[in-house]
Design a protein around this motif. Structure first.
Motif, PDB file in Angstrom:
ATOM      1  N   MET B   1       0.851  -1.196   0.000  1.00  0.00           N
ATOM      2  CA  MET B   1       0.000   0.000   0.000  1.00  0.00           C
ATOM      3  C   MET B   1       0.890   1.251   0.000  1.00  0.00           C
ATOM      4  SD  MET B   1      -3.549  -0.182   0.757  1.00  0.00           S
ATOM      5  CE  MET B   1      -3.047  -1.862   1.004  1.00  0.00           C
ATOM      6  N   LEU B   2       1.750   1.300   1.000  1.00  0.00           N
ATOM      7  CA  LEU B   2       2.628   2.475   1.111  1.00  0.00           C
ATOM      8  C   LEU B   2       3.952   1.997   1.693  1.00  0.00           C
ATOM      9  CD1 LEU B   2       2.777   5.588   0.871  1.00  0.00           C
ATOM     10  CD2 LEU B   2       2.060   5.698   3.252  1.00  0.00           C
ATOM     11  N   ALA B  42      -6.062   5.213  -5.689  1.00  0.00           N
ATOM     12  CA  ALA B  42      -7.135   4.215  -5.578  1.00  0.00           C
ATOM     13  C   ALA B  42      -7.174   3.602  -4.179  1.00  0.00           C
ATOM     14  CB  ALA B  42      -6.947   3.125  -6.626  1.00  0.00           C
ATOM     15  N   ALA B  43      -6.013   3.526  -3.532  1.00  0.00           N
ATOM     16  CA  ALA B  43      -5.939   2.827  -2.243  1.00  0.00           C
ATOM     17  C   ALA B  43      -6.526   3.657  -1.107  1.00  0.00           C
ATOM     18  CB  ALA B  43      -4.493   2.473  -1.919  1.00  0.00           C
ATOM     19  N   PHE B  44      -6.480   4.973  -1.259  1.00  0.00           N
ATOM     20  CA  PHE B  44      -6.929   5.833  -0.158  1.00  0.00           C
ATOM     21  C   PHE B  44      -8.320   6.391  -0.431  1.00  0.00           C
ATOM     22  CE2 PHE B  44      -2.503   5.333   0.694  1.00  0.00           C
ATOM     23  CZ  PHE B  44      -2.416   5.367   2.079  1.00  0.00           C
ATOM     24  N   ARG B  45      -8.963   6.729   0.634  1.00  0.00           N
ATOM     25  CA  ARG B  45     -10.331   7.247   0.584  1.00  0.00           C
ATOM     26  C   ARG B  45     -10.420   8.476  -0.324  1.00  0.00           C
ATOM     27  NH1 ARG B  45     -13.943   5.858   4.594  1.00  0.00           N
ATOM     28  NH2 ARG B  45     -12.221   4.984   5.782  1.00  0.00           N
ATOM     29  N   VAL B  70      -0.843  11.813   4.729  1.00  0.00           N
ATOM     30  CA  VAL B  70      -0.286  10.463   4.642  1.00  0.00           C
ATOM     31  C   VAL B  70       1.243  10.521   4.658  1.00  0.00           C
ATOM     32  CG1 VAL B  70       0.022   8.496   3.065  1.00  0.00           C
ATOM     33  CG2 VAL B  70      -2.274   9.354   3.564  1.00  0.00           C
ATOM     34  N   HIS B  73       2.447  11.343   8.206  1.00  0.00           N
ATOM     35  CA  HIS B  73       2.336  10.182   9.102  1.00  0.00           C
ATOM     36  C   HIS B  73       3.425   9.146   8.778  1.00  0.00           C
ATOM     37  CE1 HIS B  73      -1.231  11.286  11.271  1.00  0.00           C
ATOM     38  NE2 HIS B  73      -1.951  11.418  10.183  1.00  0.00           N
ATOM     39  N   TYR B  74       3.678   8.949   7.502  1.00  0.00           N
ATOM     40  CA  TYR B  74       4.671   7.947   7.122  1.00  0.00           C
ATOM     41  C   TYR B  74       6.068   8.357   7.593  1.00  0.00           C
ATOM     42  CZ  TYR B  74       7.101   4.351   4.615  1.00  0.00           C
ATOM     43  OH  TYR B  74       7.891   3.264   4.320  1.00  0.00           O
ATOM     44  N   LYS B  76       6.785  10.330  10.058  1.00  0.00           N
ATOM     45  CA  LYS B  76       6.826  10.253  11.517  1.00  0.00           C
ATOM     46  C   LYS B  76       6.988   8.789  11.948  1.00  0.00           C
ATOM     47  CE  LYS B  76       4.532  11.893  15.684  1.00  0.00           C
ATOM     48  NZ  LYS B  76       3.262  12.391  16.247  1.00  0.00           N
ATOM     49  N   LEU B  77       6.260   7.900  11.252  1.00  0.00           N
ATOM     50  CA  LEU B  77       6.380   6.467  11.529  1.00  0.00           C
ATOM     51  C   LEU B  77       7.831   6.006  11.341  1.00  0.00           C
ATOM     52  CD1 LEU B  77       5.109   3.638  11.985  1.00  0.00           C
ATOM     53  CD2 LEU B  77       4.626   3.567   9.528  1.00  0.00           C
ATOM     54  N   ILE B  80       9.938   7.351  14.279  1.00  0.00           N
ATOM     55  CA  ILE B  80       9.623   6.660  15.534  1.00  0.00           C
ATOM     56  C   ILE B  80      10.207   5.249  15.537  1.00  0.00           C
ATOM     57  CG2 ILE B  80       7.702   5.560  16.773  1.00  0.00           C
ATOM     58  CD1 ILE B  80       6.003   8.039  16.055  1.00  0.00           C
ATOM     59  N   THR B  81      10.025   4.541  14.416  1.00  0.00           N
ATOM     60  CA  THR B  81      10.478   3.152  14.388  1.00  0.00           C
ATOM     61  C   THR B  81      12.004   3.079  14.331  1.00  0.00           C
ATOM     62  OG1 THR B  81      10.140   3.048  11.993  1.00  0.00           O
ATOM     63  CG2 THR B  81       8.341   2.273  13.394  1.00  0.00           C
TER      64      THR B  81
END
Lengths: 103, 103
Positions: B1-2, B42-45, B70, B73-74, B76-77, B80-81
């Motif tokens: 997806m991402l 297509a994958a996102f609302r 998006v 958030h990515y 930041k993810l 964080i990880t």
């Protein structure tokens, strides 16, 4: 170097005792599975997978101590990052279309 | 997806204001870049990328508010990880061969 596919391959070699069996479990050709094992063995200081010669069934493969260590660190990394990143992952999931988020 | 590739593509669309420009910056064909954008949309609302019509240069593309969210958030993810997983990543790195760990 190491991602989810190679980690799964290592895990399945550990579980099936064979590179061919691991490849089958992942719907991967024997050639492809071997090629990934060779990449892994070349990338690390010590081989991660060794052929287990002899024995009743002959042949087979197993993880070396280095292979078991790398797999364990990778799985721990996945668990830690999934927990630490849960809020961001949830935020991204919330923006997915209904069809995508059901997958 | 991402994943990292699509996140980089979004970032470069934001920075270059164009799907073609973003593709070029990633040594990716225009067709491939478009195809990834279509998958994302297509994958996102809501679409993540929209064509910005008109203006002096004509054409172009930009991130929608959903696209910017998006991407944020990515990133930041990732941060964080990377922080949470630093010890495990370091443990895996320490097992890499000298050549691999220089990469």
């Amino acid at each position: 170097m190491l991602g989810p596919g190679k980690a799964d391959l290592l895990e399945r070699i550990r579980d099936t005792g064979s590179i061919a069996g691991a490849g089958r479990a992942m719907a991967m050709s024997y050639k492809r599975a071997w090629s990934l094992v060779e990449e892994l063995n070349a990338a690390f200081r010590e081989p991660l997978v060794e052929r287990a010669r002899g024995g009743a069934g002959g042949g087979g493969a197993r993880l070396t101590p280095a292979g078991a260590a790398v797999l364990a660190h990778y799985r721990k990394l996945e668990a830690i990052t999934a927990e630490a990143g849960a809020a961001e992952i949830e935020a991204i999931r919330g923006l997915l279309s209904d069809m995508s988020s059901e997958k």
